[in-house]
Design an enzyme around this catalytic site. Sequence first.
Site, mmCIF file in Angstrom:
data_model
loop_
_atom_site.group_PDB
_atom_site.id
_atom_site.type_symbol
_atom_site.label_atom_id
_atom_site.label_comp_id
_atom_site.label_asym_id
_atom_site.label_seq_id
_atom_site.Cartn_x
_atom_site.Cartn_y
_atom_site.Cartn_z
ATOM 1 N N LEU A 62 14.045 5.960 -17.992
ATOM 2 C CA LEU A 62 14.523 4.614 -17.619
ATOM 3 C C LEU A 62 13.922 3.596 -18.435
ATOM 4 O O LEU A 62 14.278 2.663 -18.422
ATOM 5 C CB LEU A 62 14.825 4.179 -16.359
ATOM 6 C CG LEU A 62 15.930 5.146 -15.385
ATOM 7 C CD1 LEU A 62 16.038 4.866 -14.068
ATOM 8 C CD2 LEU A 62 17.245 4.951 -16.405
ATOM 9 N N ASN A 93 7.261 9.392 -18.680
ATOM 10 C CA ASN A 93 6.477 8.696 -19.852
ATOM 11 C C ASN A 93 6.757 7.389 -20.081
ATOM 12 O O ASN A 93 7.305 6.932 -20.914
ATOM 13 C CB ASN A 93 7.109 9.758 -20.997
ATOM 14 C CG ASN A 93 8.585 9.630 -21.134
ATOM 15 O OD1 ASN A 93 9.367 9.399 -20.290
ATOM 16 N ND2 ASN A 93 8.988 10.042 -22.418
ATOM 17 N N ASP A 302 19.128 14.439 -19.659
ATOM 18 C CA ASP A 302 18.089 13.841 -20.745
ATOM 19 C C ASP A 302 18.272 12.455 -21.597
ATOM 20 O O ASP A 302 17.979 12.308 -22.721
ATOM 21 C CB ASP A 302 17.492 14.970 -21.814
ATOM 22 C CG ASP A 302 16.247 14.692 -22.463
ATOM 23 O OD1 ASP A 302 15.261 13.849 -21.791
ATOM 24 O OD2 ASP A 302 15.636 15.729 -23.312
#
Length: 428
Positions: A62, A93, A302
């Site tokens: 996001l 990440n 993903d």
Amino acid sequence: METLYRGMTAYRQGAFNSKDLLVIDGRFVEFSRFRERDPFRKTVQLGGLYVFPGFVDVHVHLREPGFSYKETIRTGTLAAARGGFAHVCAMPNLNPVPDGEENLKQELDLIGRGALVKVYPYGAITAGELGKRLSAMEEISGRVVAFSDDGRGVQSEELMRAAMLKAKKLGKIIAAHCEDETYINGIKAHSESGAAPNSSCGLPAESEWRQLERDLRLVRETGCAYHMCHVSTKESVALLRRAKAEGLDVTCETAPHYLMLDDKDIKDEGRFKMNPPIRSEEDRLALIEGIADGTIDMIATDHAPHAEKEKSGGLAGSLNGVVGLETAFPVLYTGLVKTGIIGLGALIDLLHTNPSERFEIGAGIAPGKPADFTVFDLREEYTVAPEEFASMGRSTPFEGMRVWGKCLMTVVDGKTVWDCMPRGKENE
Ligand SMILES: [Zn+2]
């Protein structure tokens, strides 16, 4: 607030039925055939449509905090709602990486302010996702769905063992991005199986399954609950099948692009660049087999949006990652269900039931549960048009594909968060 949804076919507890759904104050209350004149405050007519429990995507990016030029919590969760997802697990990440209380709080604050669907953050396995030392796993354990260093594999065996031991103690899953970096960029880019490595991406199958092989050894040793992210190779499917037969606490996901495309479909465009890469037809068929026999537990997107300039450099000059929330269901319904490979119920189990159970989301259409569901018109055929996406990311390998199944509405806690129902179907 009472709302009666009526006239549809709903999938709940493993079966389709045509009972009406009564929702009061954001929760499912009853499933029954209600009389036309029952004085409910609001009635939504869903004749001819399907109602599914809100999908659960255990693998999305996001991009907030840190990369709001790529996506925000708001745009990413609107994309989720538009795709029928009521629950998404956000990869860590980010900047800062949620590897301790303080950093995680920044992410949770943004989620609290911006999310339209339910967002469950992952905590990082290692501090800063740098692979050098463990994150403050104990500190954040209570507020993360699981631990992952997605985007990179944990290279150190010692560190992965320590992470698994700690996760086991905390009762959490390790969700692994398997990538042994010693196999990347041709250093060991031979293939023992004889299959050609995907040269355009420099990420041979070995980099994935060798690390999975190591991790399975560590799971056997530590007893940790383990989930493999984005399975893309036939060797991984075989290893996972064996691990399950052996009774290890292992699950896995793959993504729609690995199931629907192979390396013959790849064009020199950024929208075909992701990690792991789209692989050979043999790999794709092994994944389909893994879906059919239950080796692969769930399908995750993903969803990894980037800015246009980051995806316009062809295969060599673009960043890894494609968007997926708004195309997952129609692509899979068209490619797996319409073709007779799996049934519609099996697809809903891959997108909802199995991820909800494994990651203890606790969702579903049942009395007393939060009213999280989505409404699809399976009769509608259309072309995937990225310019219509709610996501800020527009790179998808499915651009231009003809698909069936349109999401008309998504409801979270009884609140409509996506609605493109044709007018006249709803009466107050
Ligand atoms: Zn990954």
